[in-house]
Design a protein around this motif. Structure first.
Motif, mmCIF file in Angstrom:
data_model
loop_
_atom_site.group_PDB
_atom_site.id
_atom_site.type_symbol
_atom_site.label_atom_id
_atom_site.label_comp_id
_atom_site.label_asym_id
_atom_site.label_seq_id
_atom_site.Cartn_x
_atom_site.Cartn_y
_atom_site.Cartn_z
ATOM 1 N N GLN A 41 0.837 -1.201 0.000
ATOM 2 C CA GLN A 41 0.000 0.000 0.000
ATOM 3 C C GLN A 41 0.876 1.257 0.000
ATOM 4 O OE1 GLN A 41 -2.815 -0.573 3.273
ATOM 5 N NE2 GLN A 41 -4.246 -1.480 1.823
ATOM 6 N N VAL A 42 0.711 2.121 0.997
ATOM 7 C CA VAL A 42 1.540 3.323 1.117
ATOM 8 C C VAL A 42 2.351 3.196 2.399
ATOM 9 C CG1 VAL A 42 1.566 5.830 1.335
ATOM 10 C CG2 VAL A 42 -0.118 4.726 -0.144
ATOM 11 N N ARG A 43 3.649 2.985 2.273
ATOM 12 C CA ARG A 43 4.606 2.865 3.365
ATOM 13 C C ARG A 43 4.225 1.730 4.310
ATOM 14 N NH1 ARG A 43 6.755 5.336 8.527
ATOM 15 N NH2 ARG A 43 6.633 3.104 8.799
ATOM 16 N N ARG A 44 3.896 0.580 3.723
ATOM 17 C CA ARG A 44 3.625 -0.602 4.520
ATOM 18 C C ARG A 44 4.587 -1.739 4.191
ATOM 19 N NH1 ARG A 44 1.684 2.491 7.251
ATOM 20 N NH2 ARG A 44 -0.419 2.552 8.152
ATOM 21 N N ALA A 45 5.602 -1.515 3.376
ATOM 22 C CA ALA A 45 6.633 -2.529 3.195
ATOM 23 C C ALA A 45 7.421 -2.732 4.480
ATOM 24 C CB ALA A 45 7.562 -2.142 2.051
ATOM 25 N N SER A 46 7.566 -1.666 5.264
ATOM 26 C CA SER A 46 8.268 -1.774 6.541
ATOM 27 C C SER A 46 7.442 -2.506 7.586
ATOM 28 C CB SER A 46 8.623 -0.379 7.060
ATOM 29 O OG SER A 46 7.451 0.402 7.231
ATOM 30 N N ALA A 47 6.213 -2.876 7.284
ATOM 31 C CA ALA A 47 5.405 -3.634 8.223
ATOM 32 C C ALA A 47 5.723 -5.125 8.184
ATOM 33 C CB ALA A 47 3.917 -3.421 7.944
ATOM 34 N N TRP A 48 6.510 -5.578 7.210
ATOM 35 C CA TRP A 48 6.988 -6.965 7.199
ATOM 36 C C TRP A 48 8.491 -7.071 6.970
ATOM 37 C CZ3 TRP A 48 9.342 -8.881 2.744
ATOM 38 C CH2 TRP A 48 9.137 -8.157 1.562
ATOM 39 N N LEU A 49 9.163 -5.928 6.710
ATOM 40 C CA LEU A 49 10.613 -5.932 6.486
ATOM 41 C C LEU A 49 11.190 -4.614 6.954
ATOM 42 C CD1 LEU A 49 13.132 -7.275 5.179
ATOM 43 C CD2 LEU A 49 12.515 -6.049 3.074
ATOM 44 N N PRO A 50 12.063 -4.594 7.989
ATOM 45 C CA PRO A 50 12.743 -3.346 8.372
ATOM 46 C C PRO A 50 13.619 -2.864 7.220
ATOM 47 C CG PRO A 50 12.911 -4.981 10.113
ATOM 48 C CD PRO A 50 12.368 -5.694 8.918
#
Length: 1412
Positions: A173-182
Motif C-alpha cells: 500500500q503506502v509505506r507498509r513494506a516496513s510492516a513486514w521488512l525493516p
C-alpha cells in the motif's frame, strides 16, 4: 527523531519464515550501508530504519550488539476542545469535527514519515572493515546491520502481511513494506535485494525477481526455503511475495513473426534462444473457484463415452483458467516489447492469482512479480469477465515498465509514470480490441473527468506546498482516492501529448526514453555505470551515483522536491545529464516538443494541465450567413476559479515563450462531396471569442431541359425521415470542436437537430457518433405523432438497427431513445425499443424470448442496453409503464439458455435482473421479489462468472425497497434474504459483498445514512482490532471494511444531495433567503448540504484515522468525514500565492499576489483556524447557458435513487452505478467515484465566466444574449456571483423517483385567485419564471411536470425545485406581504379546486367598403 538520518543502503538481504497455520512470520535482515557520520563530540552515530508494527528482538552492527529504540505508535482522538464544545447548530459541530479530522489525519501521516527503529552504532563497529559481500569489499566506510524481528500472530491486525487459510501475501500500500521488512521505506531509496522465504513443505513461495534455488530446512524436511534475488535495484515498496498451495504453469515469451516474409531458419533459432533465457511462470491456487469450475465444465462439450469420469472433468476445469491467462500474458508481454522497441531486461517474471479473501488491493505490480485475484483468471465463454481480466493483466504488466523498471525522479513526476503506464495499457486495448474501442473508452474517461473535477481536486503535480515528504505533498494518498481521478487525469494528459505529437513520434520518443533507461540498468548490472551514454531524452540527471543509491542520487531524499528540481536543472545546463531510470516530467515534455517542433507550447501545457487545477467548460454556437458564405462561431469559456487561474498562467507562459498555445480546432463538414475543413481558433484564457469561418459554397450545376435526379441512397434516407445532405442553401453538414481531444475541456456545441442527425448517420468517427447521440437524447418532442417525422429520432432508430455501426454507439442510441418524452410526459421511445427487442431477440411470431447465443458479441451488448433502456422509461408521474414491466417479467420468466453456445449469456440475465431494480410500480413487489429469489438460488448452484447474476439480484432487491415498490413485509423478506447470504461462509466473496452493500442500502433507506455508516464502522473497527474480531463478525475478505466504507461514501453523497434539495425546496416555498455566503448551513440548489450525525458516530469515524491496518480504509474514513461536511475529500490545500508559484515556474516576470479560493473551511486556505466555528463559505455565482437546437438546457437529476451518470454505461450497469459498483465492460468508474465534488455523478459545480473574475452585475451584463437563455441553476459557490451548471450528461438518463405532495396557499390568496380572470395556457408556452431566466427540464433527466404559476396547485416532484433558479419573494404569495414585510406560513395540504371555466369566445366583425 529529527536528528535521525536514513542510511544509504547498498545491499539488503532478508530471511523470513512464514507459518500460515499460526498466521505469523519471523526472521532477520542484513543491510549493507555506508557508515554514517558521528553526531559530534562523543555521541555515537545513529542509524534509522522504518519498522512499522514489528517486534524487534535483537540488533547487531558488524556482528556486535547495538542498542536500539523503537518508536511506539500513537493513536490520537479528536481534541476535547472539539468534542466538548457547545455549538449553536449540528452543522457547525460537523464542520469543527471535519477540520479537526483534517489536521488529525495529516499529523498521523507526518508521524509515519519518521523511522520507528533508531540504532546507535557502537564506536568499535565504525573502526572495523567489512570485507564481505558485493557492496564493496575491503572498504572502511561500510557497515552491516542485522535486525531480528517477528510479526503477525493472534490478535494482529495484519498490517503488512495478510493470512487466509493456507495462503498469505504481502501488501505494501503506502509505506507498509516496513510492516513486514525493516528497511528504508521511501520510493526513492532503490537498492538490490535478496530474499530467502521459508514455508511448509507442501507450500510454495512466489517471490520477486528470479528464483535461484530451493533448499530444505533440517533433516525432517518439514520446511523448505525459496531463494530469490531481485536483478534490478528497486525500492522496498516494489518487494513482496505470496505463500500457498499453488499449481504452476511455465511459459516463455511468444515472439511475433513479421508478416509478408518468412524469417530464415537461423533467425528463428536466434529468436528461440533469446526467448528461452527468460522464464514466465504463472501460479494459481489448487482450489478452483466455483464460478471458474462451473464455467469450465460447461465449456467442455458433452460426451457419450463411458470412460469419461468426473475427475477428468474436474481436472479439465482446473486447467482452463490458468492457460488462458498465461497465454494472454505472453501476448501482452511481447506486444509491449514491440511497442517500446526494447527487450525486457528482467530474466524472469512471475504472475500469481490469489484468493480474493486474502487481498487488500485488487492487484499489485512488484519487481518481476504481479499479484491478482482469482476473479482475474480468464474464463471461457465469458465476454465481460474475460475483457476485464485481460485489462487487469495488461495494467499490471504495463506498471512493470513504468513504475518498476523506470521510476519517477521526484514525487512531482509520479503523474508521468502513472500516465505512461495507462498509455501502455491502452496499446493492448488498441491491439486486441480495436481502435474504435480505444477511442470510445478515452471519450468516456474524459466525460468522467469532467464530472469529477470541479476545481477542488488537487493538480497532477502539487507544487508550492510546504510539505517535504518522500511520498509527495499529499503523502501518497492520491493513489488511495476511491474516485481514481488522479490516475485517469494523468492518462488523459499523456493521451493529449500523444495527440499533439502524433502517434508515431510519441511512440518513438517513449521508446528512446525506455531504451536509455534500460541501457542505464544494464550498465548498473554490469558494474560499468561510469560508461553510461550521455544525452538521454526524458531522463533525469544523476549518473552512476543515482543508479547505485549514493547520496545525491535516488537512494535518499536528501532535500525537498523544489531543491532537487533546481539542482537537476543546473546539471542539465552544465551538460552532465546522463541516462538513468529516473524520469523527469519537464524534461520529457521539452524533449518531446523539441522533436516535434512545438517545444514552446510545453510550458503553457504544463501550467494548465499538470500544475493547474480544474476543467474549463466551453459552450459554443454558430450561425451560417449564406450571402457571405461565412460561418460565425461564438465560444464562451467558463469554469471554476482554479481553472481560470490555470488558464491565465498558461496564457502568460505562452506570451513569454512566444508560442500560440491556447488554440482550439474547429472542424466544419461542408461541401459536396463532403470534406472536412480545419479552422484554428485562438481561445486561450478569454471568456468570449467570436470567429468567422470561411465556408466553400455549393454551386449547383443545372442542365437545360433535364431534372436533376437524386441518388438512390438519398431517396432511401429521405423516406426514412433523415435530413438531406448539403444543399446550396445549407452547405454545412455539421461542426465539431477539438475532435482529436487535444484539450481537456468539456465542450458543448449547440447545433440544430438536422446537423446532429447528419453527424450520427454519416460520420465514421465513433466519438462523433457518440457525441451526436448524447445531444439527440436531449430532444423534447411535441407529440408522439411528431416523433415519426423527427430527423433526430429517425437517426437514433436507424443507428440502433444498423449492425455496421459500432456496438457501443448502438447501446447509447438505445439509452437515448429511453429518454425521449412527448409534451404529456409519456415515454415516446418505449414503443421503438419494445419493437426492436421483439423483432431481434424473440422467437418469430411469438412472445417468447430466445437466447442470445450468436457468434456476434455486439448483439449481446445491444440486447443488454435495450433491456436497460426499457427499464428506465417513466410515465409522467415517475412510475414504470405497465408495458415495460410486463416485458421485463416475460424476458426473465421465459428466458432459456442454449447449451453449447459460443458465448455465455450470463451478462444478459444479470442485466435483466438489474433492470428489475429500476422498476417503480406499487403492488408488484411480491412478484418481482419472487422472480429475483429464483435467479438468486439458481446462481448459488450454477455459479455465473463473478457471481454477476447473484450480485444483480441482491442489488435489485435493495433498490426495490429503497424506491417504495416493496411494502414493509416485503422489505423484511428482503432483509432476511440478505442476512442469509451475508452470513454464508461457503459463498464467494463477490456475492457476500453484494449482500453487505444491499444491507447498507436497506439501512440507509429505512433508518437514514447514520445506520449505514454504523454498519460500515463496525466492520472497519473489527478489522483493526485483529483477525479474531474480524472472524467473529464473519467478514468475507480482508478488503471488506474498505468496500463497506466506500459504499457508505456513496450513500452519504446521495444523502447530502437530498438534504440540499429538501432545504432548497423548503426555502423556495417559504420565501426565506439563504445565507449570503452559503456557509455551513446553506442549502445550495442542486448541490449538497452538510449531513449532521451524532457526535459518538463522528468520534468513531475519526478514530479510524489512527488505525494501523488497511491504509485504504483509513483514507476512506477521512473521505467520509469531509463528505459529511461537504468539504473536498483531499489533503491538498491551495497555497496563498498559488498563481505566483505557478507563474514563477516558467518565467520570472513579477505578478500580482493571488488569493487562494476559500471553499468553506479555514484550513483550506492555509489560514489558522481561530475557533471551532467554520468560516463563511463563498458566495454563489450564476451563469445562464442556453440549450441546443431542438432540446432544452442541460440539467441533472438531484436524487439519491438509481440514475444514469454522465459517463453512463453502454450496456447494463446504469442502476449498479448508483450503488458504487465497478463496471466490468470497460466503462470508466467516474460516476461512482466523484467524491471531489459534493455533487456526485448527477450534479456538477458552478462555474465563473473567465472574463468576470470579480463577478457582479457588470460582468453578467457583458454576456451575450444567447448566454441569458434558460437553464437550471446548480450550486457550488466559487465567486461572488450566482452560477449555472452544465455538466455532461449521458445520452439518456432515468428520471428521478418522484413522490407526490400538494400544498395549500393562504386563504387570502385563494380568494384572489378565484377573483382573478382565468389564464388560458398555450401549447407552446414557455414555463413560468421571471424573464429572462426561464427554466426547462431536460427530457432524459426529470419526469415531465406541468409547470404552473405559483398560485396554482400541482403534483410536483419532491426534489423538483432543488435545481430551479426561481426563489419566490413574499409578494409571490400575497402582494400585501411585500409592504408589511411579513412572510406567510408554510402552505398546508389541501384538496385541489375545480378547474376554472374557459373564457367565452368573442366574435370579430370585419366591415369592408368597396369603391367602384
Amino acid at each position: 527523531m529529527a536528528s535521525l538520518n536514513l542510511p544509504v543502503v547498498k545491499l539488503q538481504r532478508a530471511a523470513l519464515k512464514v507459518d500460515t497455520e499460526q498466521q505469523s512470520f519471523s526472521g532477520w535482515t542484513e543491510l549493507h550501508i555506508a557508515a554514517p557520520a558521528a553526531n559530534g563530540g562523543t555521541a555515537p552515530a545513529t542509524v534509522a530504519l522504518h519498522c512499522y508494527g514489528l517486534e524487534v528482538q535483537a540488533v547487531t552492527v558488524n556482528d556486535m550488539p547495538a542498542s536500539y529504540d523503537v518508536l511506539p505508535s500513537v493513536r490520537e482522538q479528536l481534541p476535547e476542545g472539539v468534542t466538548g464544545a457547545s455549538y449553536d447548530s449540528p452543522h457547525r459541530q460537523l464542520a469543527a469535527v471535519s477540520d479537526a479530522a483534517f489536521y488529525l489525519y495529516e499529523r498521523q501521516l507526518q508521524q509515519e514519515r519518521q523511522p520507528e527503529l533508531s540504532i546507535q552504532v557502537p564506536a568499535q563497529s565504525q573502526q572495523q572493515q567489512v570485507g564481505t559481500g558485493p557492496a564493496g569489499s575491503g572498504s572502511k566506510d561500510k557497515l552491516v546491520i542485522r535486525v531480528e524481528y517477528s510479526g503477525g500472530g493472534a490478535g494482529s491486525s495484519g498490517t503488512g502481511m495478510q493470512f487466509w487459510g493456507r495462503y498469505s501475501c504481502t501488501d505494501n500500500q503506502v509505506r507498509r513494506a516496513s510492516a513486514w521488512l525493516p528497511c528504508v521505506d521511501v520510493p526513492s531509496a532503490a537498492t538490490s535485494f535478496e530474499l530467502d522465504i521459508t514455508c511448509h513443505a507442501d507450500e510454495m513461495v512466489v517471490g520477486p525477481g528470479q528464483l535461484q534455488r530451493q533448499s530444505w530446512e533440517g533433516s525432517s524436511k518439514e520446511w523448505r526455503t525459496f531463494h530469490y534475488s531481485v536483478p534490478v535495484s528497486c525500492a522496498a515498496c516494489h518487494l513482496g511475495f505470496a505463500v500457498g498451495t499453488f499449481r504452476l504453469l511455465a511459459d516463455t515469451p511468444a515472439r511475433r513473426r513479421k508478416k509478408g516474409k518468412q524469417a530464415s531458419q537461423q533467425q528463428q533459432q536466434q529468436q528461440q534462444q533469446a526467448a528461452d533465457d527468460r522464464q514466465l511462470t504463472h501460479f494459481a491456487p489448487l482450489e478452483v473457484p466455483p464460478d471458474l469450475e462451473v464455467a469450465a465444465v460447461l465449456a467442455v462439450p458433452p460426451s457419450t463415452s463411458v470412460e469419461d469420469s468426473d475427475a477428468d472433468k474436474a481436472a479439465a476445469a482446473a486447467a482452463y483458467g490458468l492457460p488462458r491467462s498465461s497465454h494472454f500474458f505472453g501476448l501482452a508481454f511481447s506486444l509491449f516489447e514491440e511497442v517500446l522497441g526494447t527487450r525486457c531486461p528482467l530474466p524472469a517474471m512471475q504472475q500469481v492469482f490469489l484468493p480474493p479473501e486474502l487481498l487488500l488491493s485488487s492487484s499489485q505490480a512488484l519487481a518481476g512479480l504481479q499479484m491478482l485475484g482469482t476473479p482475474q483468471l480468464i474464463q471461457p465463454r465469458a465476454i465481460e469477465q474475460s475483457i476485464a481480466a485481460r485489462c487487469a493483466i495488461a495494467r499490471c504488466l504495463a506498471r512493470q515498465w513504468f513504475g518498476v523498471l523506470l521510476r519517477a525522479a521526484t514525487p512531482l513526476d509520479e503523474w508521468l509514470i502513472e500516465g505512461l503506464s495507462g498509455w501502455l495499457e491502452e496499446q493492448a486495448i488498441l491491439r486486441f480490441m480495436g481502435r474504435n474501442e480505444l477511442a470510445y473508452r478515452r471519450w468516456r474517461q474524459r466525460q468522467a473527468i469532467f464530472l469529477a473535477d470541479n476545481g477542488e481536486a488537487p493538480p497532477l503535480a502539487a507544487r508550492g506546498l510546504s510539505v517535504s515528504s518522500p511520498w509527495g505533498p499529499l503523502y501518497g494518498t492520491e493513489r488511495l482516492d476511491p474516485s481514481g481521478l488522479w490516475s485517469a487525469k494523468a492518462t488523459a494528459v499523456v493521451a493529449m501529448l500523444e495527440k499533439r505529437a502524433g502517434e508515431e513520434l510519441f511512440r518513438k520518443h517513449v521508446g528512446d526514453v525506455v531504451a536509455a533507461g534500460i541501457a542505464a540498468l544494464q550498465a548498473e548490472q554490469a558494474g560499468t555505470a561510469a560508461a553510461a551514454a550521455p544525452g538521454t531524452p526524458g531522463s533525469k540527471a544523476g549518473g552512476p551515483a543515482a543508479a547505485s543509491g549514493t547520496p545525491g542520487g535516488d537512494g535518499v531524499p536528501a532535500s525537498s522536491p523544489q531543491q532537487q528540481q533546481q539542482r537537476e536543472k543546473e546539471k542539465e545546463k552544465e551538460g552532465v545529464a546522463a541516462g538513468t531510470r529516473l524520469l523527469d516530467a519537464l524534461t520529457f515534455m521539452n524533449e518531446l516538443g523539441r522533436a516535434g517542433s512545438f517545444r514552446k507550447e510545453m510550458a503553457p501545457f504544463a501550467a494548465r494541465w499538470v500544475y493547474g487545477r480544474g476543467v474549463p467548460h466551453i459552450s459554443a454556437a454558430f450561425i451560417y450567413h449564406s450571402r457571405m458564405s461565412v460561418l460565425e462561431l461564438a465560444l464562451s469559456q467558463t469554469g471554476p476559479e482554479s481553472a481560470k487561474r490555470a488558464a491565465d498562467v498558461a496564457a502568460r507562459a505562452a506570451a513569454a515563450e512566444g508560442s500560440n498555445a491556447g488554440i482550439i480546432k474547429a472542424v466544419v463538414r461542408e461541401g459536396e462531396p463532403p470534406t472536412n475543413t480545419d479552422h484554428p481558433v485562438h481561445l486561450g484564457a478569454e471568456a468570449f471569442v467570436l470567429a468567422e469561418l470561411k465556408v466553400t459554397p455549393i454551386v449547383e450545376k443545372k442542365v437545360p431541359g433535364r431534372r436533376a435526379k437524386k441518388p438512390k441512397k438519398e431517396e432511401d434516407e429521405a423516406a426514412a425521415g433523415l435530413p438531406a445532405v448539403a444543399t446550396p442553401e445549407e452547405p454545412v453538414l455539421w461542426v465539431r470542436l477539438d475532435p482529436a481531444g487535444e484539450l481537456l475541456c468539456d465542450i458543448r456545441l449547440m447545433q440544430p437537430e438536422r446537423m446532429q442527425a447528419l453527424q450520427l448517420v454519416h460520420s465514421r468517427d465513433v466519438v462523433a457518433q457518440a457525441e451526436a447521440v448524447q445531444r439527440l437524447g436531449e430532444l423534447r418532442l411535441h407529440s408522439s405523432q411528431a416523433m415519426l417525422t423527427t430527423p433526430g429520432v429517425a437517426a437514433l432508430r436507424r443507428t440502433l438497427h444498423d449492425r455496421s455501426v459500432f456496438y457501443r454507439v448502438r447501446c447509447d442510441a438505445a439509452l437515448a431513445l429511453a429518454g425521449l418524452r412527448d409534451e404529456e410526459g409519456q415515454p415516446a421511445g418505449l414503443p421503438l425499443l419494445l419493437d426492436f427487442y421483439r423483432s431481434q431477440y424473440f422467437v418469430p411470431g411469438s412472445e417468447v424470448p430466445r437466447s442470445i447465443a450468436i457468434a456476434d458479441p455486439s448483439e449481446y451488448y445491444v440486447a443488454q442496453a435495450v433491456a436497460t433502456a426499457v427499464s428506465l422509461c417513466r410515465e409522467a408521474d415517475g412510475s414504470t409503464p405497465i408495458d415495460a414491466l410486463l416485458f421485463l417479467s416475460t424476458c426473465l420468466t421465459d428466458y432459456a439458455s442454449v447449451p453449447g453456445a459460443p458465448f455465455s449469456d450470463y451478462g444478459l440475465v444479470a442485466a435483466l435482473c438489474s433492470c428489475l431494480g429500476n422498476v417503480q410500480f406499487e403492488g408488484f413487489g411480491d412478484s418481482l421479489l419472487t422472480l429475483l429469489e429464483k435467479f438468486l438460488e439458481r446462481d448459488s448452484v450454477l455459479v455465473s462468472p463473478g457471481n454477476a447474476i447473484g450480485c444483480a439480484c441482491l442489488a435489485s432487491m435493495a433498490a426495490l425497497c429503497a424506491n417504495g415498490t416493496c411494502s414493509e413485509e416485503e422489505q423484511q423478506r428482503v432483509a432476511t434474504t440478505v442476512r442469509r447470504v451475508r452470513l454464508s461462509p461457503g459463498l464467494p466473496v463477490a456475492v457476500r459483498h453484494a449482500a453487505l452493500a444491499a444491507a447498507l442500502a436497506l439501512a440507509a433507506a429505512q433508518r437514514g445514512p447514520a445506520a449505514a455508516l454504523h454498519l460500515a464502522l463496525a466492520a472497519a473497527e473489527a478489522r483493526d482490532g485483529g483477525a479474531q474480531s474480524a472472524a467473529a463478525l464473519q467478514l468475507p475478505a480482508a478488503s471488506t471494511p474498505a468496500f463497506l466504507l466506500e459504499q457508505a461514501a456513496q450513500l452519504v453523497t446521495a444523502a447530502t444531495q437530498e438534504a440540499a434539495a429538501a432545504a432548497a425546496a423548503a426555502a423556495a416555498f417559504s420565501g426565506e433567503e439563504q445565507p449570503e455566503g452559503g456557509g455551513a448551513t446553506a442549502a445550495q440548489p442542486g448541490g449538497a448540504a452538510p449531513l449532521p450525525l451524532p457526535l459518538p458516530l463522528l468520534q468513531r469515524l475519526a478514530g479510524l484515522l489512527s488505525a494501523r491496518g488497511d491504509c485504504r480504509s483509513r483514507h476512506l474514513a477521512f473521505v467520509l468525514l469531509q463528505l459529511l461536511a461537504v468539504q473536498p475529500p483531499t489533503l491538498y490545500r491551495p497555497p496563498p500565492g498559488e498563481a505566483d508559484d505557478d507563474a514563477a515556474a516558467f518565467f520570472t516576470a513579477t505578478a500580482a499576489a493571488g488569493q487562494a479560493v476559500s471553499v468553506g473551511a479555514t484550513h483550506r486556505s492555509g489560514q489558522p483556524n481561530a475557533s471551532a466555528n467554520p468560516a463563511p463559505g463563498p458566495k454563489m455565482i450564476r451563469l445562464n447557458l442556453g440549450g441546443g437546437g431542438g432540446g432544452g438546457a442541460r440539467s441533472v437529476a438531484v436524487s439519491g435513487g438509481p440514475t444514469l451518470s454522465g459517463e453512463g454505461p453502454a450496456a447494463s450497469d446504469a442502476r449498479a452505478l448508483s450503488y458504487g459498483a465497478v463496471d466490468q465492460q470497460g466503462v470508466p468508474p467516474g460516476a461512482q467515484g466523484q467524491l471531489f465534488s459534493p455533487l456526485a455523478a448527477d450534479a456538477a459545480a458552478a462555474y465563473a465566466p473567465f472574463g468576470a473574475a470579480d463577478g457582479g452585475e457588470e460582468a453578467s451584463s457583458r454576456q451575450p444574449q444567447h448566454q441569458q437563455s434558460a437553464a437550471p441553476a446548480l450550486a457550488l459557490g466559487l465567486a461572488p456571483q450566482q452560477a449555472q451548471v452544465h455538466a455532461p450528461v449521458a445520452a439518456a438518463a432515468p428520471p428521478v423517483p418522484i413522490s407526490k405532495f400538494r400544498f395549500k396557499m393562504p386563504a387570502q390568496q385563494q380568494q384572489q385567485q378565484q377573483q382573478a380572470p382565468p389564464v388560458q395556457q398555450q401549447p407552446q408556452q414557455q414555463p413560468f419564471a421571471p424573464a429572462p431566466q426561464a427554466w426547462q427540464q431536460p427530457a432524459q433527466q426529470q419526469p415531465f411536470v406541468p409547470v404552473l404559476p405559483p398560485d396554482c396547485a400541482a403534483d410536483v416532484p419532491s426534489v423538483g425545485y432543488a435545481g430551479l433558479p426561481w426563489q419566490p419573494s413574499p409578494a409571490a404569495w400575497d402582494p400585501a406581504l411585500a409592504v408589511q414585510g411579513a412572510l406567510p406560513a408554510m402552505p398546508q395540504p389541501f384538496v385541489e379546486p375545480p378547474a376554472a371555466a374557459p373564457p367565452a369566445k368573442k366574435k370579430l366583425v370585419l366591415k369592408l367598403k368597396l369603391k367602384q
